[in-house]
Design an enzyme around this catalytic site. Structure first.
Site, PDB file in Angstrom:
ATOM      1  N   SER A  19      -7.328  -0.173 -10.685  1.00 47.17           N
ATOM      2  CA  SER A  19      -6.250  -1.116 -10.908  1.00 47.17           C
ATOM      3  C   SER A  19      -5.533  -1.917  -9.261  1.00 47.17           C
ATOM      4  O   SER A  19      -5.554  -2.589  -9.397  1.00 47.17           O
ATOM      5  CB  SER A  19      -5.628  -1.266 -11.733  1.00 47.17           C
ATOM      6  OG  SER A  19      -4.677  -0.192 -11.955  1.00 47.17           O
ATOM      7  N   MET A  31      -8.060  11.317  -5.220  1.00 45.97           N
ATOM      8  CA  MET A  31      -7.491  12.624  -6.021  1.00 45.97           C
ATOM      9  C   MET A  31      -7.881  13.572  -4.846  1.00 45.97           C
ATOM     10  O   MET A  31      -8.173  14.725  -5.731  1.00 45.97           O
ATOM     11  CB  MET A  31      -8.138  12.872  -7.450  1.00 45.97           C
ATOM     12  CG  MET A  31      -7.891  11.872  -8.340  1.00 45.97           C
ATOM     13  SD  MET A  31      -6.243  11.286  -8.760  1.00 45.97           S
ATOM     14  CE  MET A  31      -5.728  12.578  -9.803  1.00 45.97           C
ATOM     15  N   LEU A  91      -6.018  14.878   1.744  1.00 42.25           N
ATOM     16  CA  LEU A  91      -6.386  14.840   3.090  1.00 42.25           C
ATOM     17  C   LEU A  91      -5.358  16.234   4.355  1.00 42.25           C
ATOM     18  O   LEU A  91      -4.547  16.028   3.826  1.00 42.25           O
ATOM     19  CB  LEU A  91      -6.159  13.266   3.795  1.00 42.25           C
ATOM     20  CG  LEU A  91      -7.136  12.367   2.294  1.00 42.25           C
ATOM     21  CD1 LEU A  91      -6.067  11.179   3.094  1.00 42.25           C
ATOM     22  CD2 LEU A  91      -8.130  12.525   2.873  1.00 42.25           C
ATOM     23  N   HIS A 103       2.383   6.893  -5.387  1.00 45.73           N
ATOM     24  CA  HIS A 103       2.090   8.373  -5.937  1.00 45.73           C
ATOM     25  C   HIS A 103       3.688   7.742  -7.613  1.00 45.73           C
ATOM     26  O   HIS A 103       4.312   6.740  -7.213  1.00 45.73           O
ATOM     27  CB  HIS A 103       3.196   9.307  -5.717  1.00 45.73           C
ATOM     28  CG  HIS A 103       3.125  10.586  -7.014  1.00 45.73           C
ATOM     29  ND1 HIS A 103       2.561  11.289  -6.483  1.00 45.73           N
ATOM     30  CD2 HIS A 103       4.515  10.562  -7.490  1.00 45.73           C
ATOM     31  CE1 HIS A 103       2.461  11.843  -7.544  1.00 45.73           C
ATOM     32  NE2 HIS A 103       4.052  11.883  -8.451  1.00 45.73           N
ATOM     33  N   ASP A 107       2.481  13.782  -1.713  1.00 42.52           N
ATOM     34  CA  ASP A 107       3.338  13.256  -1.440  1.00 42.52           C
ATOM     35  C   ASP A 107       4.583  13.504  -0.925  1.00 42.52           C
ATOM     36  O   ASP A 107       5.341  13.517  -1.707  1.00 42.52           O
ATOM     37  CB  ASP A 107       3.615  13.137  -3.465  1.00 42.52           C
ATOM     38  CG  ASP A 107       1.898  13.982  -4.304  1.00 42.52           C
ATOM     39  OD1 ASP A 107       1.284  12.966  -3.575  1.00 42.52           O
ATOM     40  OD2 ASP A 107       2.185  14.436  -5.269  1.00 42.52           O
TER      41      ASP A 107
HETATM   42  C1  GRF Z   1      -1.831   4.989  -9.846  1.00 40.76           C
HETATM   43  O1  GRF Z   1      -1.383   5.667 -11.683  1.00 40.76           O
HETATM   44  C2  GRF Z   1      -0.982   5.732  -9.106  1.00 40.76           C
HETATM   45  O2  GRF Z   1      -0.178   6.088  -8.784  1.00 40.76           O
HETATM   46  C3  GRF Z   1      -1.895   7.116  -8.365  1.00 40.76           C
HETATM   47  O3  GRF Z   1      -2.745   6.743  -9.060  1.00 40.76           O
HETATM   48  C4  GRF Z   1      -2.882   5.661  -9.887  1.00 40.76           C
HETATM   49  C5  GRF Z   1      -4.455   5.047  -9.312  1.00 40.76           C
HETATM   50  O4  GRF Z   1      -4.761   3.868 -10.248  1.00 40.76           O
HETATM   51  N1  GRF Z   1      -2.004   7.911  -6.804  1.00 40.76           N
HETATM   52  P1  GRF Z   1      -6.048   2.634 -10.296  1.00 40.76           P
HETATM   53  O5  GRF Z   1      -6.950   3.587  -9.667  1.00 40.76           O
HETATM   54  O6  GRF Z   1      -5.436   1.875  -8.901  1.00 40.76           O
HETATM   55  O7  GRF Z   1      -5.311   2.112 -11.847  1.00 40.76           O
END
Ligand code: GRF
Length: 206
Positions: A16, A95, A98, A114, A150
């Site tokens: 998204s 996820m 790096l 984040h 983070d």
């Molecule tokens: C988001 O909430 C972002 O903060 C986290 O992973 C999620 C990714 O969501 N790092 P999307 O795949 O962009 O919908």
């Protein structure tokens, strides 16, 4: 429209944020183009979203580890991003942490979003951590990526309220809404070269 600034977007999930960034590029809000989308998850929504838009999108197997890329995978990600002449690596729900060679290849040119107000609640399921802690306000943070988790210099933050009847689901929905505004704003500022890093602080030139 100046869209010579090239983004490489990495994600493992729905995509998204990728959609929000792509739409902001298309409307000219971000003076950049998405050059390449990469994922460590073969069936990730982000790859489908990119392919629907006829963008270059590639799955790269992450290798033998669970939370990071192995050496071959790291090389493959770096080569693909270099070949696509990417100026900025944008992590959008990627996820894996790096490490050295990747960070060195794109030093100061990797950003992440984040779902909390860092430095509160780093790591996984940050919205759930916020609910469990009982905070009244949370939000999202865009930051440069360094060797910590983070942890790099903060580019921008946006707050969202935590409501008494929130569930993890309702709260993450609200945070996503904020992410889709904040991430394009921050990436646009970088593409326009309106930010500079002074120590730990990211300064926005007006
Ligand atoms: C988001 O909430 C972002 O903060 C986290 O992973 C999620 C990714 O969501 N790092 P999307 O795949 O962009 O919908």
């Amino acid at each position: 429209m100046n869209n010579s600034f090239r983004l490489g977007i990495l994600g493992s999930g729905k995509g998204s944020n990728f959609v929000a960034l792509t739409e902001a590029c298309a409307s000219g809000k971000i003076p950049a183009r998405v050059a390449l989308v990469l994922s460590d998850v073969e069936g990730a929504g982000i790859l489908a979203q990119a392919r629907d838009r006829k963008m270059a999108a590639q799955y790269i197997p992450p290798g033998k580890f669970r939370t990071k890329l192995d050496e071959d995978a790291e090389q493959a990600f770096v080569s693909a991003l270099r070949e696509a002449r990417v100026d900025l690596v944008v992590l959008a729900g990627f996820m894996r942490v790096l490490k050295g060679d990747f960070l060195r290849a794109f030093e100061g040119r990797i950003v992440n979003i984040h779902p909390s107000l860092l430095p509160s609640f780093p790591g996984l399921a940050a919205w759930k951590q916020a609910l469990d802690h009982g905070v009244k306000v949370t939000g999202c943070t865009v930051h440069f990526v360094d060797a910590g988790v983070d942890a790099g210099p903060i580019i921008g933050q946006q707050t969202v309220p935590v409501l008494d009847n929130d569930t993890p689901d309702s709260l993450i929905q609200r945070i996503h809404g904020a992410e889709h505004e904040l991430y394009p704003r921050c990436v646009a500022a970088i593409a326009r070269r309106e930010t500079s890093v002074v120590g730990r602080r990211v300064i926005w030139k007006s």
